[in-house]
Design a protein around this motif. Structure first.
Motif, mmCIF file in Angstrom:
data_model
loop_
_atom_site.group_PDB
_atom_site.id
_atom_site.type_symbol
_atom_site.label_atom_id
_atom_site.label_comp_id
_atom_site.label_asym_id
_atom_site.label_seq_id
_atom_site.Cartn_x
_atom_site.Cartn_y
_atom_site.Cartn_z
ATOM 1 N N TYR A 61 -7.968 -12.123 4.026
ATOM 2 C CA TYR A 61 -7.389 -11.008 4.775
ATOM 3 C C TYR A 61 -6.002 -11.283 5.351
ATOM 4 N N GLY A 76 -9.122 -7.116 1.274
ATOM 5 C CA GLY A 76 -9.395 -8.456 0.795
ATOM 6 C C GLY A 76 -8.602 -8.775 -0.455
ATOM 7 N N HIS A 119 -14.625 -3.658 4.147
ATOM 8 C CA HIS A 119 -14.697 -4.708 3.128
ATOM 9 C C HIS A 119 -15.763 -5.744 3.481
ATOM 10 N N ARG A 120 -15.893 -6.084 4.771
ATOM 11 C CA ARG A 120 -16.913 -7.053 5.175
ATOM 12 C C ARG A 120 -18.322 -6.516 4.922
ATOM 13 N N ILE A 341 -18.784 -18.209 10.137
ATOM 14 C CA ILE A 341 -17.437 -18.003 9.610
ATOM 15 C C ILE A 341 -16.625 -19.271 9.863
ATOM 16 N N LEU A 359 -19.967 -16.761 1.607
ATOM 17 C CA LEU A 359 -20.870 -15.624 1.775
ATOM 18 C C LEU A 359 -21.856 -15.542 0.616
ATOM 19 N N ALA A 391 -20.272 -12.469 11.243
ATOM 20 C CA ALA A 391 -19.608 -12.444 9.934
ATOM 21 C C ALA A 391 -19.066 -11.063 9.581
ATOM 22 N N LEU A 392 -19.632 -10.025 10.167
ATOM 23 C CA LEU A 392 -19.165 -8.666 9.862
ATOM 24 C C LEU A 392 -17.912 -8.295 10.638
ATOM 25 N N HIS A 395 -13.408 -10.648 11.654
ATOM 26 C CA HIS A 395 -12.107 -10.580 10.993
ATOM 27 C C HIS A 395 -11.347 -9.276 11.245
ATOM 28 N N HIS A 396 -12.026 -8.258 11.724
ATOM 29 C CA HIS A 396 -11.430 -6.921 11.663
ATOM 30 C C HIS A 396 -10.439 -6.623 12.779
#
Length: 699
Positions: A61, A76, A119-120, A341, A359, A391-392, A395-396
């Motif tokens: 990302y 991604g 994306h996740r 992560i 993953l 994990a979801l 990153h966002h």
């Protein structure tokens, strides 16, 4: 050590004012300036990316683009070149003056990327789907998102919407969480999506869960304690709703890290073998054994290896098969959280900051372990559920904040150099010996005399013999001597417009490390080692440990036009930090923008923007009454002062700087600033109505 034989009354051979690191016989000193220029000229964005290991923790990302800015690939690895989003430009848009088409939001700023969240969700489901198909597993994957990781309305709604094609559901651990989960699933969810009810339960919680089942939601009440069964049975009879029940098993398997402390036989939640058998017996006695359909367990967050994962899942699968043998209508095995992560990009199992699997490897290990045990026991393969929150959502979002000043490097004040000749005889002897050792290049002796000189002067200062100016002169001398000896400069302290306790609580509370790097100027060499100090009146409000085992962070000099415009980003913090943050020093949360990929000139569109909580908001949260406070203060002011007071009540608690001084260090003039023209915190001509409009601003 014994002093050299010197005459303390004799003139000092080397005047302090002329002392410079170039006088020391270090081979590298003569070419240091030229080498620095060559290094700066040879530096590149790729070198910064390697320095901060962006590809290690940021892929797929985050990356450093050719302009030296951190950029985002919202889809991604499938992101096309024209879809990449420059984070510095997002911040410029959000914080820039409204007169220049900015949004005028004060910093700190939380930037959300719903495309990354989508994306996740898709990546998690795709990984399990592939593992199911490639192994011939006889059931499907059907996960849930534990809303405790981030209960923000738009985050939860996005996950439910993005997960609807995969029957993706929600997990709740309290009554408020259950209410928001019910509402969101009814409005947006797949009818088959699971609603997992965890946590301690009373009659009201259980009754609410049964109401959800009566509404048609696929609700499962997971027993965390044996006595909760009686509450479930009584409530179901009273409401006339037959429940679906799960049990949380207390496994023997656990991992040794910080996040494994809630697992194993001494874990906080779950039923041991005897309690599981007792629940089965009770359900069978009252004719409700068919209600038991799910087994839940949790090894711990940030499971480090697939070997440990397979061991725990295999143990749980054995319990699942035993429950099926005992007559329960088992259908689902819930492997809980634990999908980790890579915070530091090391892909290692040695610390809590990383995990040694991908993953896809995680999904394959879970599916293989469940399938292997069920095949051996002759039990039909169950639906596999996981509660992968970290994990979801990690990153966002990116937290962006400003370094507004920095401690000055050690320097020599020639105006006080003459004071060295006014030292007492013993201190002057140390001074003479120090300089003699330095000129000889005897650095071990030099360090001893410097330490002795500083210690002796400090003692004489406490006795009133020396003044403050003498201490400053001695400190300056010792600093330049240390530099001449090649000693590393101590990390400078960069002061940041942020509260660690509010926005990075895990960093303070449990030593969690998140990637923190400058979001621009990465085509320039970051030549300063720094640590971060926040706004709070607390010595713990600092960041001095960084990923990769660093005790300092490579940073750039602050902009020469002032101290505005140097921005850092904290990454992978989308889980837990917002929910755990408090109100230390009454600093509230950050401003928030929601940014989606678009086909516009900058490849993004701001779809939602909101300023963070105002001073009035955080006061109200602690039971104060801002309106009453304002009326009390207004009685002692004139009209202009009252208006200024009103603006402060309506502004965010963070520092406000002159917007005209804030120019992006990369050379853009669109005004990256922690305040801006038109923002409530800095615009003197803005009234309360306009502030309220800005707080609820939606694009």
């Amino acid at each position: 050590m014994p002093a050299l034989a010197v005459d303390a009354t004799a003139p000092v051979a080397h005047a302090f004012a002329s002392c410079d690191v170039a006088h020391f016989p270090t081979p590298l000193m003569g070419s240091a300036a030229g080498a620095d220029k060559q290094e700066a000229a040879a530096w590149s964005a790729d070198l910064s990316a390697a320095l901060y290991n962006v590809d290690g923790w940021g892929a797929p990302y985050f990356f450093v683009n050719e302009d030296g800015d951190v950029a985002v690939r919202p889809h991604g690895a499938a992101t096309l070149p024209g879809q990449e989003i420059d984070l510095a430009k997002v911040v410029a848009k959000a914080a820039g003056p409204r007169a220049a088409a900015g949004l005028g939001l004060p910093l700190p700023l939380l930037v959300r990327f719903p495309d990354v969240l989508r994306h996740r969700v898709e990546a998690l489901n795709t990984a399990f789907d592939y593992a199911v198909r490639s192994t011939g597993y006889g059931a499907r994957y059907q996960g849930v998102y534990p809303v405790k990781c981030n209960q923000d309305r738009y985050v939860v709604e996005d996950i439910v919407e993005f997960g609807a094609p995969f029957r993706f559901g929600l997990e709740a651990g309290s009554k408020p969480e259950l209410l928001l989960a019910m509402s969101c699933l009814v409005a947006r969810g797949n009818p088959d999506a699971l609603l997992i009810c965890n946590g301690y339960k009373d009659d009201e919680y259980v009754s609410l869960a049964l109401m959800a089942r009566a509404m048609g939601l696929n609700t499962v009440i997971v027993l965390e304690q044996e006595e909760e069964l009686d509450i479930v049975v009584e409530a179901s009879r009273r409401l006339g709703v037959r429940p679906v029940v799960g049990m949380r098993a207390k496994l023997r398997t656990k991992h040794a890290g910080h996040f494994g402390s809630t697992s194993g036989e001494k874990g906080k939640f779950g039923l041991n073998a005897a309690q599981i058998l007792s629940v089965v017996t009770k359900l069978k006695t009252i004719g409700m054994l068919d209600c038991l359909q799910l087994l839940h367990f949790h090894i711990g967050s940030q499971i480090p290896t697939t070997a440990l994962l397979s061991d725990g899942v295999g143990e749980a699968a054995q319990i699942y098969c035993e429950l099926a043998r005992l007559g329960a209508d088992m259908r689902v095995i819930d492997v809980g959280g634990g999908l980790g992560i890579d915070y530091d990009g090391s892909h290692s199992a040695q610390t809590d900051m990383s995990v040694a699997y991908s993953l896809e490897e995680y999904a394959a290990a879970v599916v293989a372990a469940v399938g292997r045990v069920c095949d051996r026991k002759g039990v039909q393969h169950p639906i596999i559920c996981s509660e992968s929150g970290r994990a979801l959502v990690s990153h966002h979002s990116v937290l962006v904040f400003e370094a507004f000043s920095a401690s000055a490097p050690g320097r020599i004040d020639t105006a006080t150099a003459y004071l060295l000749e006014d030292l007492t005889d013993d201190c002057r002897a140390d001074y003479r010996n120090l300089m003699a050792a330095a000129v000889r290049g005897d650095y071990d002796t030099c360090a001893l005399y410097a330490d002795q000189l500083k210690r002796r002067c400090a003692e004489q200062f406490k006795e009133g013999v020396l003044g403050l100016e003498h201490l400053a002169a001695v400190d300056g001398l010792c600093e330049i001597v240390a530099r001449g000896m090649g000693a590393a400069e101590a990390p400078r302290t960069y002061h940041i417009n942020l509260s660690v306790f509010t926005s990075l609580p895990d960093m303070w509370a449990i030593g969690q490390q998140f990637p923190i790097i400058p979001i621009q100027r990465l085509h320039e060499r970051p030549a300063i080692d720094g640590v971060l100090s926040d706004l709070t009146c607390d010595s713990d409000g600092k960041v001095g440990q960084f990923i990769g085992g660093r005790h300092s962070l490579p940073l750039h000099e602050l902009p020469s036009h002032g101290t505005r415009g140097y921005y850092l980003g904290m990454f992978l913090g989308g889980a837990y930090q917002e929910a755990l943050g408090g109100l230390h020093n009454l600093f509230g949360g950050p401003s928030v923008v929601r940014v989606s990929q678009s086909d516009g000139p900058h490849c993004f569109a701001v779809t939602r923007a909101a300023a963070g909580p105002s001073c009035a908001d955080v006061l109200r949260a602690m039971q104060h009454e801002p309106e009453v406070m304002f009326e009390v203060l207004k009685q002692r002011t004139d009209g202009a002062t009252a208006a200024a007071l009103a603006r402060v009540f309506g502004a965010m608690p963070y520092l406000v700087f002159d917007p005209e001084a804030a120019v992006m260090s990369s050379g853009e003039s669109c005004g990256m600033s922690s305040d801006s023209e038109g923002s409530a915190a800095g615009a003197a001509d803005e009234d309360d109505d306009e502030w309220e409009f800005m707080r609820g601003f939606t694009v």
